[in-house]
Write an enzyme that holds these catalytic residues in place. Structure first.
Site, PDB file in Angstrom:
ATOM      1  N   ASP A 118      -5.776   7.467   8.880  1.00 47.08           N
ATOM      2  CA  ASP A 118      -5.603   6.274   9.836  1.00 47.08           C
ATOM      3  C   ASP A 118      -4.618   6.101  10.995  1.00 47.08           C
ATOM      4  O   ASP A 118      -4.406   5.384  11.431  1.00 47.08           O
ATOM      5  CB  ASP A 118      -5.622   5.013   8.912  1.00 47.08           C
ATOM      6  N   SER A 164       0.704  -1.164  -0.112  1.00 44.76           N
ATOM      7  CA  SER A 164       0.069  -0.112   0.044  1.00 44.76           C
ATOM      8  C   SER A 164       0.927   1.275   0.210  1.00 44.76           C
ATOM      9  O   SER A 164       0.355   2.206  -0.606  1.00 44.76           O
ATOM     10  CB  SER A 164      -0.843  -0.026   1.451  1.00 44.76           C
ATOM     11  N   HIS A 178      -0.705   5.025   7.533  1.00 42.90           N
ATOM     12  CA  HIS A 178      -0.408   5.331   6.181  1.00 42.90           C
ATOM     13  C   HIS A 178       0.097   6.704   5.998  1.00 42.90           C
ATOM     14  O   HIS A 178      -0.427   7.486   6.593  1.00 42.90           O
ATOM     15  CB  HIS A 178      -1.270   4.937   5.292  1.00 42.90           C
TER      16      HIS A 178
END
Length: 350
Positions: A246, A84, A249
């Site tokens: 979040d 990611s 990230h």
């Protein structure tokens, strides 16, 4: 890094984690009671991290396409592989993804168009690189950027196995004539929702994997840049700016910082001299590869590449390596307005 739900392994992995903690405690002379207590603390902290870090939502924006189409000549083909952090999870605009940032930077410094293909997948571990590489080779890439490792830590993939998958990917790409730059495992100990002592273990495991990745990638003919705790100091000072909602990230500015660390090495791998050369520091120079890998794991933004000394690749302690702590190519603010096709992003990258 990976998606939030991969932060906390379950089932058998929990039992393995508890065994690891018990063995570590016994090995350092702790009592059995302390070992059991520590294991319980880790389990509780991991559950708390799961509750704190939101589940993955919408996928990251697609960034594939042509960058710098106004420049003459054949396009350079670039592929982005990994998890990611390579895909750009946590941002909402194409131009904020690491792929777009790096493609824009390459295009403007090389004065040629760059065709970008992203194969990175949210949640990927190193084992997924095999399939990503197979797809990437169909594009006949000139350069590949790989960001991987965070999910191997959270899923407790054996370090040797994770490195084996990575080095296999690098060998395959290099055999196809593709230059490879790897951003090594980030320091998950910098993630604030993960509390001590779990944070300390995550920090240790992250550094160990990053050092092992460095040795393997350079041996395979690639280049590495340590990402480590690149965001750690800035996160502590400006958490709402450097990390996404979040808290796991990177934000747009966090990805810009990572791209600024990677771009000079990408240019060097392609045979182009970065416009801004780093001022030599006390840490720069030639080392044995294992020693260079250990130093790089401790200092975010450090480049490691293979080098010859007196015409030889190896010395008494193994492969020779060049250690460079490059100046970043600017980490200014990311514009908040503009169309999806507007790839101007960061001072120094744009």
């Amino acid at each position: 890094m990976g998606v939030a739900h991969s932060v906390v392994p379950g089932g058998e992995r929990w039992r393995q984690a508890r065994r690891l903690v018990r063995l570590a405690a016994i090995g350092t002379g702790a009592t059995a009671a302390a070992a059991v207590a520590t294991g319980g603390v880790l389990v509780g902290q991991a559950r708390q991290a799961r509750r704190t870090i939101p589940m993955a939502e919408a996928p990251p924006p697609r960034c594939d396409g042509m960058y710098g189409a106004k420049f003459p000549g054949p396009a350079l083909t670039m592929v982005v592989l990994g998890d990611s952090s390579a895909a750009g999870y946590g941002v909402h605009r194409r131009r904020e993804t690491p792929g777009a940032l790096l493609a824009t930077g390459l295009s403007r410094r090389l004065h040629r168009p760059v065709q970008l293909h992203r194969f990175a997948v949210v949640g990927a571990i190193s084992a997924a690189l095999r399939h990503q590489v197979e797809a990437a080779l169909e594009c006949r890439p000139d350069i590949a950027v790989i960001l991987i490792g965070g999910n191997d830590i959270t899923n407790r993939t054996p370090r040797g196995l994770a490195v084996r998958y990575l080095v296999e990917a690098v060998h395959t790409l290099r055999d196809a004539g593709c230059e490879v730059v790897v951003g090594t495992c980030p320091d998950l100990g910098a993630i604030r929702p993960i509390q001590p002592p779990l944070r300390w273990l995550a920090h240790r495991w992250s550094r160990q994997l990053a050092a092992a990745q460095t040795v393997a990638v350079v041996e395979a003919g690639g280049w590495t840049v340590s990402l480590g705790d690149l965001l750690g100091p800035r996160f502590a000072a400006e958490p709402t700016r450097m990390f996404a909602w979040d808290r796991f990230h990177p934000s747009a500015e966090g990805y810009a910082m990572a791209a600024a660390a990677l771009l000079p090495t990408m240019l060097s791998a392609l045979g182009a001299t970065p416009e801004r050369r780093a001022t030599p520091t006390r840490g720069d120079g030639v080392r044995s590869l294992p020693k260079a890998a250990q130093e790089a794991a401790r200092h975010a933004g450090t480049e490691v590449s293979g080098v010859q000394v007196r015409g030889r690749d190896r010395g008494p302690a193994g492969r020779w390596a060049q250690l460079r702590r490059r100046a970043f190519f600017g980490v200014g603010a990311v514009p908040q307005h503009g169309s999806a096709s507007d790839t101007s992003t960061v001072e120094g990258l744009a």
